[in-house]
Design an enzyme around this catalytic site. Sequence first.
Site, PDB file in Angstrom:
ATOM      1  CB  ALA A 185     -10.454   0.559  -7.443  1.00 41.90           C
TER       2      ALA A 185
ATOM      3  CB  SER B 187     -10.128  -8.368  -5.345  1.00 37.27           C
ATOM      4  OG  SER B 187     -10.367  -7.023  -5.605  1.00 37.27           O
TER       5      SER B 187
ATOM      6  N   GLY C  51      -7.871   0.982   5.594  1.00 38.34           N
ATOM      7  CA  GLY C  51      -7.889   2.047   6.596  1.00 38.34           C
ATOM      8  C   GLY C  51      -6.602   2.094   7.402  1.00 38.34           C
TER       9      GLY C  51
ATOM     10  N   GLY D  32      -4.472   3.179   4.007  1.00 37.86           N
ATOM     11  CA  GLY D  32      -4.458   3.851   5.297  1.00 37.86           C
ATOM     12  C   GLY D  32      -4.098   5.326   5.266  1.00 37.86           C
TER      13      GLY D  32
ATOM     14  CE1 TYR E 140     -14.859   3.846   0.254  1.00 37.93           C
ATOM     15  CE2 TYR E 140     -14.287   2.054  -1.201  1.00 37.93           C
ATOM     16  CZ  TYR E 140     -15.225   2.744  -0.469  1.00 37.93           C
ATOM     17  OH  TYR E 140     -16.532   2.330  -0.477  1.00 37.93           O
TER      18      TYR E 140
HETATM   19  C1  LIG Z   1     -15.510  -1.199   0.076  1.00 39.10           C
HETATM   20  C2  LIG Z   1     -14.247  -1.345  -0.698  1.00 39.10           C
HETATM   21  C3  LIG Z   1     -14.293  -1.818  -2.010  1.00 39.10           C
HETATM   22  C4  LIG Z   1     -13.123  -1.963  -2.747  1.00 39.10           C
HETATM   23  N1  LIG Z   1     -13.188  -2.410  -4.037  1.00 39.10           N
HETATM   24  C5  LIG Z   1     -12.040  -2.510  -4.763  1.00 39.10           C
HETATM   25  C6  LIG Z   1     -12.072  -2.957  -6.121  1.00 39.10           C
HETATM   26  O1  LIG Z   1     -13.134  -3.202  -6.693  1.00 39.10           O
HETATM   27  N2  LIG Z   1     -10.888  -3.091  -6.780  1.00 39.10           N
HETATM   28  C7  LIG Z   1      -9.681  -2.808  -6.176  1.00 39.10           C
HETATM   29  O2  LIG Z   1      -8.629  -2.959  -6.801  1.00 39.10           O
HETATM   30  N3  LIG Z   1      -9.637  -2.357  -4.907  1.00 39.10           N
HETATM   31  C8  LIG Z   1     -10.777  -2.207  -4.194  1.00 39.10           C
HETATM   32  N4  LIG Z   1     -10.704  -1.755  -2.905  1.00 39.10           N
HETATM   33  C9  LIG Z   1      -9.373  -1.424  -2.304  1.00 39.10           C
HETATM   34  C10 LIG Z   1      -9.072   0.075  -2.372  1.00 39.10           C
HETATM   35  O3  LIG Z   1      -9.005   0.497  -3.711  1.00 39.10           O
HETATM   36  C11 LIG Z   1      -7.737   0.388  -1.669  1.00 39.10           C
HETATM   37  O4  LIG Z   1      -6.696  -0.245  -2.373  1.00 39.10           O
HETATM   38  C12 LIG Z   1      -7.718  -0.060  -0.209  1.00 39.10           C
HETATM   39  O5  LIG Z   1      -8.973   0.149   0.395  1.00 39.10           O
HETATM   40  C13 LIG Z   1      -6.644   0.628   0.605  1.00 39.10           C
HETATM   41  O6  LIG Z   1      -6.877   2.020   0.694  1.00 39.10           O
HETATM   42  P1  LIG Z   1      -7.592   2.709   1.966  1.00 39.10           P
HETATM   43  O7  LIG Z   1      -6.922   2.187   3.195  1.00 39.10           O
HETATM   44  O8  LIG Z   1      -7.392   4.183   1.761  1.00 39.10           O
HETATM   45  O9  LIG Z   1      -9.023   2.331   1.902  1.00 39.10           O
HETATM   46  C14 LIG Z   1     -11.874  -1.612  -2.150  1.00 39.10           C
HETATM   47  C15 LIG Z   1     -11.845  -1.125  -0.842  1.00 39.10           C
HETATM   48  C16 LIG Z   1     -12.999  -0.984  -0.106  1.00 39.10           C
HETATM   49  C17 LIG Z   1     -12.927  -0.457   1.298  1.00 39.10           C
END
Ligand SMILES: Cc1cc2nc3c(=O)[nH]c(=O)nc-3n(C[C@H](O)[C@H](O)[C@H](O)COP(=O)(O)O)c2cc1C
Length: 363
Positions: free
Chosen positions: A61, A173, A265, A294, A315
């Site tokens: 998300a 969040s 990340g 991450g 993400y």
């Molecule tokens: C810019 C941004 C916006 C995000 N918005 C949401 C959101 O609206 N709802 C949610 O549950 N997680 C949100 N997340 C969290 C991601 O879904 C994910 O759980 C988190 O970034 C960890 O994964 P990653 O390390 O691969 O980025 C957001 C993350 C980022 C970086």
Amino acid sequence: MITLFDRLVAPLLRTLDPEQAHALALAALKRAPLPRPAADSEKLRVQAFGLTFPNPVGIAAGFDKHAEVPDALLRLGFGFVEVGGVTPQPQPGNPRPRLFRLDADQAVINRLGLNSEGVAAVAARLAARSGAPGIVGINIGANKDTVDRIADYVACIEALSAHVNFLTVNVSSPNTPGLRNLQQAAALDELLARVIDARERVAVGAARTPVLLKIAPDLTLGDLDDAVGVARRHRVDGMIVGNTTISRPNLRETEKAKEQGGLSGRPLFALSTRLLAETYVRAEGAFPLVGAGGIDSGAAAFAKIKAGASLVQLYSGLIFRGIGLVRSIKSDLLDFLRIGRMDSLADAVGRDAAEVTAQPWPG
Ligand SMILES: Cc1cc2nc3c(=O)[nH]c(=O)nc-3n(C[C@H](O)[C@H](O)[C@H](O)COP(=O)(O)O)c2cc1C
């Protein structure tokens, strides 16, 4: 097309303001004539929440908050897409700048604050693609200034569940003041009671939309005991572990590290994988888990699976590794299966959970 994008466009995007870069990436995805991806190997197929995922790699998300490009994301080879977070009423989120790239750490800090076009706009887009192939879920939240937070989740479920394959209840969040208090036992109990009730009420015949609970990696183990217990009692379909962290584990970019918001990340990997394994041992197979935090390689994705994830999401890794990351994770996962002489990923799920929970707490 994907290689071309990663070689030419992605380096350019990394020179821009992060929020501008994100808008450009979305615009490119809206317009790019992406071909249908090659069919995934049957060995990558995952059954979870009553759905059949062609592969376990999803986009988390926050990338496509307003459901503008779910089908383009599926065409990049993701096994599923989670759009949102969405709130019932449109809201602008926090003032800019609110998104920071920590290049030296391969990390992101965001305090977007659930900026949303609102549930009506998002529901209309999802309804327009209703019946299209591919697994698409929606991440739902509450408006910042709402009086009855739980009513906001219920409103999102009523508007959206007919148009998606799963619903994610986001109580994690860090950028909406008070939202994470909904993870506490009594509040979560009431939230999930009303959420599950709404899901049953709007179900058409026997078709119930799976409900997943997304938690923060910052929960104490005591809070996690409660959250998993409550989730099991209300028979949620799964949990996502987890969201961004408010902690700042050993960052090189010490100035940017001071920005308020949720960190994602690479530096989130160890903490979120620990929480995932802790959740797995508490869930005792009651429901499948989605591992996020991450993931930026096939090895990281496989480590999440061995810590207890049936599916994974990413993400931030896309920002630093490009969209070719999806294909490379899938190909690495097939290699890991071959090396381990396993027929499917299900054989690896949770295999290392006990070992991960026995390690010193990641710092
Ligand atoms: C810019 C941004 C916006 C995000 N918005 C949401 C959101 O609206 N709802 C949610 O549950 N997680 C949100 N997340 C969290 C991601 O879904 C994910 O759980 C988190 O970034 C960890 O994964 P990653 O390390 O691969 O980025 C957001 C993350 C980022 C970086």
